[in-house]
Design a protein around this motif. Sequence first.
Motif, PDB file in Angstrom:
ATOM      1  N   ALA A 147       0.830  -1.201   0.000  1.00  0.00           N
ATOM      2  CA  ALA A 147       0.000   0.000   0.000  1.00  0.00           C
ATOM      3  C   ALA A 147       0.870   1.259   0.000  1.00  0.00           C
ATOM      4  O   ALA A 147       0.589   2.230  -0.709  1.00  0.00           O
ATOM      5  N   GLN A 148       1.961   1.225   0.782  1.00  0.00           N
ATOM      6  CA  GLN A 148       2.890   2.352   0.839  1.00  0.00           C
ATOM      7  C   GLN A 148       3.541   2.589  -0.523  1.00  0.00           C
ATOM      8  O   GLN A 148       3.651   3.721  -0.987  1.00  0.00           O
ATOM      9  N   GLU A 149       3.962   1.484  -1.143  1.00  0.00           N
ATOM     10  CA  GLU A 149       4.616   1.593  -2.448  1.00  0.00           C
ATOM     11  C   GLU A 149       3.647   2.127  -3.495  1.00  0.00           C
ATOM     12  O   GLU A 149       4.010   2.963  -4.320  1.00  0.00           O
ATOM     13  N   ALA A 150       2.424   1.639  -3.431  1.00  0.00           N
ATOM     14  CA  ALA A 150       1.417   2.104  -4.383  1.00  0.00           C
ATOM     15  C   ALA A 150       1.181   3.603  -4.210  1.00  0.00           C
ATOM     16  O   ALA A 150       1.081   4.347  -5.192  1.00  0.00           O
ATOM     17  N   ALA A 151       1.146   4.041  -2.951  1.00  0.00           N
ATOM     18  CA  ALA A 151       0.911   5.462  -2.676  1.00  0.00           C
ATOM     19  C   ALA A 151       2.079   6.315  -3.153  1.00  0.00           C
ATOM     20  O   ALA A 151       1.900   7.434  -3.627  1.00  0.00           O
ATOM     21  N   ALA A 152       3.302   5.751  -3.054  1.00  0.00           N
ATOM     22  CA  ALA A 152       4.497   6.498  -3.435  1.00  0.00           C
ATOM     23  C   ALA A 152       4.670   6.590  -4.946  1.00  0.00           C
ATOM     24  O   ALA A 152       5.211   7.569  -5.458  1.00  0.00           O
ATOM     25  N   THR A 153       4.215   5.577  -5.689  1.00  0.00           N
ATOM     26  CA  THR A 153       4.461   5.550  -7.130  1.00  0.00           C
ATOM     27  C   THR A 153       3.282   6.069  -7.947  1.00  0.00           C
ATOM     28  O   THR A 153       3.466   6.525  -9.062  1.00  0.00           O
ATOM     29  N   ALA A 154       2.074   6.007  -7.375  1.00  0.00           N
ATOM     30  CA  ALA A 154       0.904   6.446  -8.146  1.00  0.00           C
ATOM     31  C   ALA A 154       0.913   7.961  -8.298  1.00  0.00           C
ATOM     32  O   ALA A 154       1.371   8.669  -7.414  1.00  0.00           O
TER      33      ALA A 154
ATOM     34  N   PRO B 180      -0.482  11.697  -8.144  1.00  0.00           N
ATOM     35  CA  PRO B 180      -1.455  12.248  -7.200  1.00  0.00           C
ATOM     36  C   PRO B 180      -2.830  12.337  -7.852  1.00  0.00           C
ATOM     37  O   PRO B 180      -2.939  12.562  -9.060  1.00  0.00           O
ATOM     38  N   ILE B 181      -3.842  12.110  -7.066  1.00  0.00           N
ATOM     39  CA  ILE B 181      -5.195  12.183  -7.597  1.00  0.00           C
ATOM     40  C   ILE B 181      -5.533  13.646  -7.838  1.00  0.00           C
ATOM     41  O   ILE B 181      -5.408  14.484  -6.950  1.00  0.00           O
TER      42      ILE B 181
END
Length: 213
Positions: free
Chosen positions: A181-188, A190-191
């Motif tokens: 989840a952390q990695e997904a948040a870091a690479t995605a 920004p909304i």
Amino acid sequence: MGHREYDYLFKIVLIGDSGVGKSNILSRFTRNEFCLESKSTIGVEFATRTLQIEGKTVKAQIWDTAGQERYRAITSAYYRGAVGALLVYDITKSQTFDNVQRWLRELRDHADSNIVIMMAGNKSDLNHLRSVQEDDAQAFAEKEGLSFLETSALGSQNIEKAFQTILTEIYHIVSKKALAAQEAAATAPPIQGTTINVADSTEGFTKRNCCST
Ligand SMILES: Nc1nc2c(ncn2[C@@H]2O[C@H](COP(=O)(O)OP(=O)(O)O)[C@@H](O)[C@H]2O)c(=O)[nH]1
Ligand SMILES: [Mg+2]
């Protein structure tokens, strides 16, 4: 200001036929007590014990059936939120091992599909009365993808290890999920808000919402 006394709280359910030693496994693990004539009518809802798993403080909340398993009346509330299950049979009673299959079905029907399951062949102190071979149980466990240990609530054999193994496996799953989840948040990216122009040039500026007819 208070602070949490643990990093993780994991619910674990005890299942298996009546008389296999579930309540004594629980009392051995949480209070270091064993009762030769335990009354199956008296049951606690759950008991807890806090322990260290890879440097984290983990509180295990372990639920016992209070005897409903005799009437096949364990409710789905019992399984709700459970992340681990200790499925117990009695090595001196092959019927209780045959019924493991039924308990697995019960778990599939009522518990989370990612639940960590440990099968425990209890009463290993009664080796002279054994009717389930350890090799057969091990082969079955491998086929079903379960962890497996023989335990003795009376002699304390493998009781710690059984819970340590379940809790460590759960912790690995949970920490892997958190990392993903952390990695997904870091690479995605920004909304970002999208501007939708609802102005209609022929009718002037008309405000509509998305549900308007
Ligand atoms: N010899 C032996 N007896 C056990 C062991 N664990 C439980 N028992 C006995 O088996 C009976 C049923 O135990 P209990 O914990 O009530 O089983 P439950 O119905 O699955 O909760 C009791 O008489 C216990 O003393 C064990 O590891 N070894
Ligand atoms: Mg019991």
